[in-house]
Design an enzyme around this catalytic site. Structure first.
Site, PDB file in Angstrom:
ATOM      1  N   HIS A   2      18.357  50.855  61.563  1.00 19.44           N
ATOM      2  CA  HIS A   2      18.106  50.829  63.008  1.00 19.44           C
ATOM      3  C   HIS A   2      18.451  49.470  63.619  1.00 19.44           C
ATOM      4  O   HIS A   2      17.722  48.934  64.456  1.00 19.44           O
ATOM      5  CB  HIS A   2      16.652  51.189  63.304  1.00 19.44           C
ATOM      6  CG  HIS A   2      16.310  52.620  62.995  1.00 19.44           C
ATOM      7  ND1 HIS A   2      16.504  53.175  61.754  1.00 19.44           N
ATOM      8  CD2 HIS A   2      15.765  53.606  63.765  1.00 19.44           C
ATOM      9  CE1 HIS A   2      16.100  54.436  61.759  1.00 19.44           C
ATOM     10  NE2 HIS A   2      15.653  54.731  62.961  1.00 19.44           N
ATOM     11  N   ARG A  22      21.100  53.664  62.570  1.00 16.43           N
ATOM     12  CA  ARG A  22      20.467  54.976  62.700  1.00 16.43           C
ATOM     13  C   ARG A  22      21.451  56.096  63.032  1.00 16.43           C
ATOM     14  O   ARG A  22      21.314  57.194  62.492  1.00 16.43           O
ATOM     15  CB  ARG A  22      19.395  54.908  63.788  1.00 16.43           C
ATOM     16  CG  ARG A  22      18.784  56.251  64.136  1.00 16.43           C
ATOM     17  CD  ARG A  22      17.896  56.128  65.353  1.00 16.43           C
ATOM     18  NE  ARG A  22      17.236  57.387  65.704  1.00 16.43           N
ATOM     19  CZ  ARG A  22      16.460  57.552  66.750  1.00 16.43           C
ATOM     20  NH1 ARG A  22      16.239  56.541  67.579  1.00 16.43           N
ATOM     21  NH2 ARG A  22      15.909  58.716  67.003  1.00 16.43           N
ATOM     22  N   PHE A  50      11.830  44.705  62.163  1.00 17.65           N
ATOM     23  CA  PHE A  50      10.678  44.362  61.343  1.00 17.65           C
ATOM     24  C   PHE A  50      11.096  43.688  60.030  1.00 17.65           C
ATOM     25  O   PHE A  50      10.288  43.005  59.396  1.00 17.65           O
ATOM     26  CB  PHE A  50       9.860  45.611  61.034  1.00 17.65           C
ATOM     27  CG  PHE A  50       9.525  46.433  62.250  1.00 17.65           C
ATOM     28  CD1 PHE A  50       9.225  45.823  63.452  1.00 17.65           C
ATOM     29  CD2 PHE A  50       9.513  47.819  62.184  1.00 17.65           C
ATOM     30  CE1 PHE A  50       8.922  46.573  64.578  1.00 17.65           C
ATOM     31  CE2 PHE A  50       9.207  48.580  63.304  1.00 17.65           C
ATOM     32  CZ  PHE A  50       8.912  47.959  64.511  1.00 17.65           C
ATOM     33  N   GLU A  55       4.664  44.472  56.746  1.00 23.14           N
ATOM     34  CA  GLU A  55       5.981  43.995  56.333  1.00 23.14           C
ATOM     35  C   GLU A  55       5.945  42.630  55.657  1.00 23.14           C
ATOM     36  O   GLU A  55       6.703  42.371  54.710  1.00 23.14           O
ATOM     37  CB  GLU A  55       6.929  43.958  57.538  1.00 23.14           C
ATOM     38  CG  GLU A  55       7.248  45.321  58.122  1.00 23.14           C
ATOM     39  CD  GLU A  55       6.233  45.813  59.140  1.00 23.14           C
ATOM     40  OE1 GLU A  55       6.463  46.879  59.738  1.00 23.14           O
ATOM     41  OE2 GLU A  55       5.209  45.116  59.336  1.00 23.14           O
ATOM     42  N   ASP A  61      14.656  54.368  71.394  1.00 17.34           N
ATOM     43  CA  ASP A  61      13.454  53.612  71.016  1.00 17.34           C
ATOM     44  C   ASP A  61      13.279  52.362  71.876  1.00 17.34           C
ATOM     45  O   ASP A  61      12.190  51.794  71.932  1.00 17.34           O
ATOM     46  CB  ASP A  61      13.521  53.205  69.535  1.00 17.34           C
ATOM     47  CG  ASP A  61      13.253  54.383  68.614  1.00 17.34           C
ATOM     48  OD1 ASP A  61      12.891  55.455  69.115  1.00 17.34           O
ATOM     49  OD2 ASP A  61      13.421  54.231  67.397  1.00 17.34           O
ATOM     50  N   SER A  75      12.925  57.496  57.447  1.00 20.42           N
ATOM     51  CA  SER A  75      13.904  56.747  58.237  1.00 20.42           C
ATOM     52  C   SER A  75      14.855  55.948  57.369  1.00 20.42           C
ATOM     53  O   SER A  75      16.032  55.765  57.705  1.00 20.42           O
ATOM     54  CB  SER A  75      13.183  55.804  59.206  1.00 20.42           C
ATOM     55  OG  SER A  75      12.476  56.531  60.188  1.00 20.42           O
ATOM     56  N   ARG A 125      22.458  54.884  57.344  1.00 18.80           N
ATOM     57  CA  ARG A 125      21.209  54.791  56.574  1.00 18.80           C
ATOM     58  C   ARG A 125      21.186  55.813  55.441  1.00 18.80           C
ATOM     59  O   ARG A 125      20.568  55.581  54.398  1.00 18.80           O
ATOM     60  CB  ARG A 125      19.991  54.942  57.484  1.00 18.80           C
ATOM     61  CG  ARG A 125      19.968  56.222  58.287  1.00 18.80           C
ATOM     62  CD  ARG A 125      18.769  56.274  59.209  1.00 18.80           C
ATOM     63  NE  ARG A 125      18.850  57.403  60.109  1.00 18.80           N
ATOM     64  CZ  ARG A 125      17.791  58.065  60.570  1.00 18.80           C
ATOM     65  NH1 ARG A 125      16.578  57.703  60.196  1.00 18.80           N
ATOM     66  NH2 ARG A 125      17.945  59.065  61.405  1.00 18.80           N
TER      67      ARG A 125
END
Length: 317
Positions: free
Chosen positions: A112, A170, A86, A61, A120, A40, A13
């Site tokens: 991610h 991530r 998302f 989103e 998570d 993030s 990322r």
């Protein structure tokens, strides 16, 4: 062939963030949209240096995708950013109707992805996104393997016209692709030559494939390793050229066994050159909470799993 080594582990990322920083300086038409995840997605520098071209949409989103589609009408090149879950599943209808069907020049950038966001848990992990996106007509699908390749892919997408999905992760992972390695959308990269088996890998599994190839060499098995960074359009020529030598193939990906790279490769084999194939992928299940290493081991997404798949497929030749 050159030997690839880890020059210092980084998160993919951050490669995206570095690419966006450079694009902000080079291309005034590039704009960025974020769904409340600036840190993030590593958008910090872009926002700081180009606040007039950065849009914080918030946890909305679907609106982000619609706004991005609208911005293309004025000639802007929007890069949207949020978690892969998302970026795809939550907003699939908007992507299908407003971006893919309408052939809008939107770059959907997703961090991610897969299991390796780890703790998570299953609700944030997505293992179906490649399948969702590759089924959309006209959608380019890219899944990068390290920091350098993610940065290069981000830069390349700004020059590529049409809807695109860029998938990255991530965790900190080995950074082994040369910074000056050309990134050509739709062209696979041959990492090591071999004669006994073809290993086609994407994303975080590319490094694992290289480790597996070394272990196989010690067992007297010559493995050809191909980095498939573009799932769609798929480099069928590279796959078939390698398969003509090795006569069998293993696909490796951090994705559901259904709908991912492995199934795309199976289609190529069925149409052009039937051959034994083994899959290293999640076997049609959701993930769970755990460290990235724990999850990759439990779901058999590591170099040892690739070695075992190679040993199985060679027996089927």
């Amino acid at each position: 062939m050159k030997k690839y080594t880890n020059t210092g582990s980084k998160d993919t990322r951050s490669g995206f963030g570095a690419g966006m920083t450079e694009l902000g300086q080079k291309n005034e038409n590039v704009v960025a949209l974020c769904a409340d995840l600036i840190g993030s997605l590593k958008f910090d520098d872009f926002k700081k240096n180009h606040p007039e071209r950065f849009f914080q949409i918030g946890i909305a989103e679907a609106n982000m995708i619609g706004i991005a589609a609208g911005l293309t009408i004025g000639g802007k090149i929007p890069f949207t950013g949020t978690f892969a879950n998302f970026s795809t599943g939550r907003v699939y209808d908007q992507i299908r109707q407003s971006v893919a069907y309408s052939d809008k020049n939107v770059k959907i950038c997703a961090s991610h992805a897969g299991l390796t966001l780890g703790e998570d848990g299953a609700t944030h992990q997505i293992l179906e996104d490649i399948g969702l996106m590759k089924m959309l007509p006209g959608m380019t699908v890219i899944n990068t393997c390290d920091y350098n390749q993610t940065k290069a892919a981000t830069l390349a997408l700004a020059d590529h016209h049409g809807p695109a999905y860029l998938r990255f992760g991530r965790p900190v992972v080995p950074n082994f692709m040369p910074a000056d390695e050309p990134f050509v959308i739709g062209k696979a990269i041959l990492l090591s030559e071999g004669t006994d088996v073809t290993i086609v890998a994407t994303g975080h599994l590319v490094w694992e494939a290289l480790i597996a190839a070394e272990a196989l060499e010690a067992k007297g098995i010559s493995a050809e390793v191909i980095n498939i960074h573009t799932i769609k359009p798929l480099d069928e020529e590279a796959i078939l050229k390698s398969l003509a030598k090795t006569k069998c193939i293993v696909t490796a990906e951090e994705h559901n066994i259904l709908g991912g790279l492995g199934e795309s490769v199976s289609r190529v084999l069925a149409l052009h050159q039937p051959a034994p194939q083994e899959f290293v992928a999640v076997n049609d299940s959701f993930g769970e909470s755990g460290t990235p290493d724990q999850l990759m081991e439990k779901y058999k997404l590591n170099n040892q799993a690739i070695v075992e798949a190679v040993e199985r497929v060679i027996k089927r030749k």
